[in-house]
Write a protein that holds these residues in place. Structure first.
Motif, PDB file in Angstrom:
ATOM      1  N   ASN A  14      58.396  -8.405 -64.332  1.00 21.70           N
ATOM      2  CA  ASN A  14      59.417  -9.368 -64.748  1.00 21.70           C
ATOM      3  C   ASN A  14      58.835 -10.481 -65.618  1.00 21.70           C
ATOM      4  OD1 ASN A  14      62.112 -10.384 -64.729  1.00 21.70           O
ATOM      5  ND2 ASN A  14      61.527 -11.902 -63.185  1.00 21.70           N
ATOM      6  N   VAL A  15      58.043 -10.100 -66.606  1.00 22.91           N
ATOM      7  CA  VAL A  15      57.337 -11.088 -67.414  1.00 22.91           C
ATOM      8  C   VAL A  15      58.298 -11.706 -68.439  1.00 22.91           C
ATOM      9  CG1 VAL A  15      55.390 -11.501 -68.942  1.00 22.91           C
ATOM     10  CG2 VAL A  15      55.205  -9.800 -67.120  1.00 22.91           C
ATOM     11  N   ASP A  16      58.354 -13.030 -68.444  1.00 19.27           N
ATOM     12  CA  ASP A  16      59.236 -13.762 -69.351  1.00 19.27           C
ATOM     13  C   ASP A  16      58.497 -14.084 -70.644  1.00 19.27           C
ATOM     14  OD1 ASP A  16      60.574 -16.328 -70.487  1.00 19.27           O
ATOM     15  OD2 ASP A  16      61.967 -15.664 -68.930  1.00 19.27           O
ATOM     16  N   LYS A  17      59.212 -14.076 -71.779  1.00 19.04           N
ATOM     17  CA  LYS A  17      58.596 -14.372 -73.075  1.00 19.04           C
ATOM     18  C   LYS A  17      58.045 -15.785 -73.146  1.00 19.04           C
ATOM     19  CE  LYS A  17      61.136 -11.091 -75.984  1.00 19.04           C
ATOM     20  NZ  LYS A  17      62.026 -10.928 -77.166  1.00 19.04           N
ATOM     21  N   GLN A  18      58.613 -16.697 -72.359  1.00 14.28           N
ATOM     22  CA  GLN A  18      58.095 -18.066 -72.338  1.00 14.28           C
ATOM     23  C   GLN A  18      56.670 -18.116 -71.801  1.00 14.28           C
ATOM     24  OE1 GLN A  18      60.987 -21.344 -71.205  1.00 14.28           O
ATOM     25  NE2 GLN A  18      61.982 -19.559 -70.257  1.00 14.28           N
ATOM     26  N   ASP A  19      56.346 -17.171 -70.939  1.00 11.12           N
ATOM     27  CA  ASP A  19      54.993 -17.083 -70.387  1.00 11.12           C
ATOM     28  C   ASP A  19      54.145 -16.305 -71.380  1.00 11.12           C
ATOM     29  OD1 ASP A  19      52.791 -17.079 -68.738  1.00 11.12           O
ATOM     30  OD2 ASP A  19      53.945 -16.601 -66.945  1.00 11.12           O
ATOM     31  N   SER A  20      53.763 -16.956 -72.489  1.00 12.58           N
ATOM     32  CA  SER A  20      53.230 -16.269 -73.660  1.00 12.58           C
ATOM     33  C   SER A  20      51.960 -15.486 -73.373  1.00 12.58           C
ATOM     34  CB  SER A  20      52.981 -17.272 -74.788  1.00 12.58           C
ATOM     35  OG  SER A  20      52.092 -18.294 -74.362  1.00 12.58           O
TER      36      SER A  20
ATOM     37  N   ARG B 252      51.671  -7.664 -70.967  1.00 14.39           N
ATOM     38  CA  ARG B 252      52.660  -6.968 -70.143  1.00 14.39           C
ATOM     39  C   ARG B 252      52.431  -5.467 -70.081  1.00 14.39           C
ATOM     40  NH1 ARG B 252      54.454  -8.146 -75.049  1.00 14.39           N
ATOM     41  NH2 ARG B 252      55.702  -6.646 -76.249  1.00 14.39           N
TER      42      ARG B 252
ATOM     43  N   TYR C  51      52.860 -12.519 -71.141  1.00 20.19           N
ATOM     44  CA  TYR C  51      53.739 -11.614 -71.880  1.00 20.19           C
ATOM     45  C   TYR C  51      52.943 -10.731 -72.840  1.00 20.19           C
ATOM     46  CZ  TYR C  51      57.778  -9.954 -74.510  1.00 20.19           C
ATOM     47  OH  TYR C  51      58.737  -9.154 -75.102  1.00 20.19           O
TER      48      TYR C  51
ATOM     49  N   THR D 154      58.993 -19.520 -64.996  1.00 19.75           N
ATOM     50  CA  THR D 154      59.525 -18.356 -65.710  1.00 19.75           C
ATOM     51  C   THR D 154      59.873 -17.190 -64.805  1.00 19.75           C
ATOM     52  OG1 THR D 154      57.336 -17.360 -66.053  1.00 19.75           O
ATOM     53  CG2 THR D 154      58.073 -18.995 -67.677  1.00 19.75           C
ATOM     54  N   SER D 155      59.473 -17.236 -63.531  1.00 22.54           N
ATOM     55  CA  SER D 155      59.674 -16.151 -62.554  1.00 22.54           C
ATOM     56  C   SER D 155      58.834 -14.912 -62.847  1.00 22.54           C
ATOM     57  CB  SER D 155      61.162 -15.744 -62.473  1.00 22.54           C
ATOM     58  OG  SER D 155      61.957 -16.834 -62.055  1.00 22.54           O
ATOM     59  N   SER D 156      57.861 -15.010 -63.765  1.00 28.15           N
ATOM     60  CA  SER D 156      56.936 -13.898 -63.988  1.00 28.15           C
ATOM     61  C   SER D 156      56.054 -13.716 -62.759  1.00 28.15           C
ATOM     62  CB  SER D 156      56.060 -14.169 -65.212  1.00 28.15           C
ATOM     63  OG  SER D 156      56.845 -14.333 -66.377  1.00 28.15           O
TER      64      SER D 156
END
Length: 395
Positions: A370-376, A382, A379, A342-344
Motif C-alpha cells: 500500500n505504498v503512497d506516492k507521497q512517500d517518495s 515498490r 514508492y 501516508t499509510s504505507s
C-alpha cells in the motif's frame, strides 16, 4: 594519513605482540536473492547468486595489553557489479593499560539502543549493498582513546578519512527508478574524503539506566541524493558537513526495556530534531516451553516529516522476536513499519538456525504494501520485494 596509521599499527604491533598468541577464524557464505517483480530501472534481473567471506585474525600478548586485529570482508556477486566488493572491517592496533584504551587503525563502533533504526549511530558508513536495513557497516579509519572513570567512560575519536556510501548499479538491486552515480559524488567541504572528523562520547550505567551522550562534527554519513539528469534519472550523492548532538537511553525494568534515541543535527545551517522512542517487552517461557517472545514497539520521528530525506520521519514500528533457546540457536524476527502520514507499510521477516557449530542457515524477506506516492523514497522501491537465503560455514 592512511600510510601513517598503517605504519604505526605495524610498528607497535610487532614491538608489542610478536611471538604471542595468534588466532584465526572466518566464515564463508553462499547467498541466493530472488526479487519478486521486474526492476523499475536498467537491466537488473530477478535472481542473484553471490559468495562472500569474512576472515579475522588476531595477535595478542599474554596480559592482553597489546593486540593486532584484522577483519577482511569480500563478496563476489553474479549480477551486481557494484556489489562485488571488499572492505577492511577492522585493521587495528589496540593498547589497554588499566582504565585507558587506545585504538589505531580501522575499526567499527556502534552507538544506540533502538531496534528499527539506529538513529545516533554515525561513526561508520552503512554498507548499503550488503543490507538495506543499515545493520552492515564499512570499516572507519580512526584514532580512538577511552578512559574509564568512576562516573563513566569518556571516549574521543579522530577520523581522518571518509568512506562514501555504496549503492547498487543499473544491473543490481534493490534500486529505485533511478541510478546513483557514485563517480560524481561531491562534498560541502573542499577537503572531500580527506576532511578530518571528530567525535566524543560519554556512556555510563547507573541503577536500571544505560546512558550515552555523543557529539559528532564532520562529514555526514547520510548523503543527500541530488537529481543531475532528469531524462536519464541520474542521482548524485552530496555529503554535507554535520554537527550532531545526541542521547541514547535505555532502562531495564524486569521484562521491560524502555528505549530512547534523540538528536539535533545541523547541516547547511539547518537545525533538525529527530528521535526514536519505544519499548521491548519479553514473555519468558511461553506455553511452558524454553522459548521467549519479545514484543517491540517504536515510534520514529523527524520534524521535517515528508520533506525528510529518509524513510523514518513519522512512522510506527512493531516487531515480534521469538527465541527458541535451543542448541541450534533458532530465532525468528517479524516486523512492520507503518507510515502514519501516508499509510504505507514495509514488512520484514528474518529467521536463522544452526545445523551444527559450523553451519547456519538464514532466511530474509522484505515487502512493501500500500505504498503512497507521497512517500517518495519507499514508492521508488515498490517493486523491490525480495527473498534472501544464506548458508554460512564457520571455520
Amino acid at each position: 594519513m592512511r600510510n601513517f596509521v598503517a605504519s604505526i599499527v605495524l610498528f607497535l604491533s610487532v614491538g608489542g605482540v610478536y611471538g604471542k598468541d595468534f588466532q584465526i577464524e572466518g566464515e564463508l557464505e553462499f547467498e541466493l536473492r530472488k526479487f519478486l517483480h521486474n526492476s523499475s530501472y536498467g537491466a537488473a534481473r530477478k535472481n542473484y547468486v553471490s559468495i562472500s567471506s569474512l576472515i579475522e585474525f588476531g595477535i595478542y600478548d599474554d596480559n592482553d595489553k597489546h593486540a593486532l586485529i584484522v577483519k577482511a570482508f569480500a563478496r563476489a556477486d553474479s549480477g551486481d557489479s557494484r556489489r562485488s566488493h571488499g572492505d577492511l572491517r577492522e585493521a587495528k592496533y589496540r593498547y589497554v593499560n588499566g582504565d585507558f584504551e587506545l585504538t589505531l587503525g580501522v575499526d567499527k563502533v556502534f552507538w544506540g539502543v533502538a531496534e528499527f533504526v539506529h538513529l545516533v549511530d554515525i561513526i561508520n558508513q552503512t554498507d548499503f549493498v550488503e543490507s538495506v536495513d543499515g545493520e552492515e557497516k564499512l570499516g572507519q579509519t580512526m584514532v580512538r582513546a577511552s578512559y574509564v572513570s568512576p562516573i563513566g567512560t569518556f571516549t574521543g575519536f579522530f577520523m581522518p578519512e571518509f568512506k562514501p556510501r555504496n549503492f547498487s548499479g543499473s544491473d543490481g538491486r534493490p534500486n529505485g527508478n533511478f541510478l546513483v552515480d557514485t563517480r560524481r559524488e561531491f562534498y560541502q567541504s573542499s577537503d572531500g574524503r580527506n576532511h578530518d572528523d571528530f567525535a566524543f562520547r560519554y556512556n555510563s550505567s547507573f541503577d536500571v539506566w544505560d546512558l550515552g551522550l555523543s557529539y559528532f562534527n564532520g562529514t555526514s554519513r547520510e548523503p543527500l541524493l541530488i537529481k543531475k539528469n532528469l531524462i536519464a534519472n541520474l542521482i548524485v550523492p552530496y555529503y554535507p558537513q554535520r554537527e550532531q548532538f545526541s542521547i541514547d537511553l535505555q532502562a531495564t525494568l524486569d521484562s521491560w526495556l524502555l528505549k530512547l534515541e534523540a538528536l539535533k543535527q545541523i547541516e547547511r545551517t539547518e537545525s533538525v530534531d529527530r528521535l526514536v522512542a519505544g519499548f521491548e517487552y519479553t514473555y519468558y517461557g511461553i506455553f511452558d516451553s524454553f522459548s521467549d517472545l519479545g514484543v517491540v514497539v517504536e515510534y520514529m520521528w523527524d520534524e521535517r516529516k515528508l520533506e525528510a530525506p529518509n524513510l523514518f520521519n513519522d512512522d510506527l514500528g512493531i516487531g515480534l522476536r521469538w527465541t527458541a533457546n535451543d542448541v541450534n540457536s533458532t530465532t525468528l524476527l517479524a516486523g512492520a513499519i507503518y507510515d502514519l502520514e501516508t499509510s504505507s507499510v514495509a514488512l520484514s521477516f528474518e529467521a536463522e538456525r544452526r545445523l551444527s557449530n559450523q553451519l547456519k542457515f538464514s532466511l530474509e524477506a522484505r515487502f512493501q504494501v500500500n505504498v503512497d506516492k507521497q512517500d517518495s523514497i519507499l514508492y521508488s522501491l515498490r517493486n523491490e520485494d525480495f527473498l534472501r537465503l544464506q548458508a554460512t560455514y564457520y571455520f
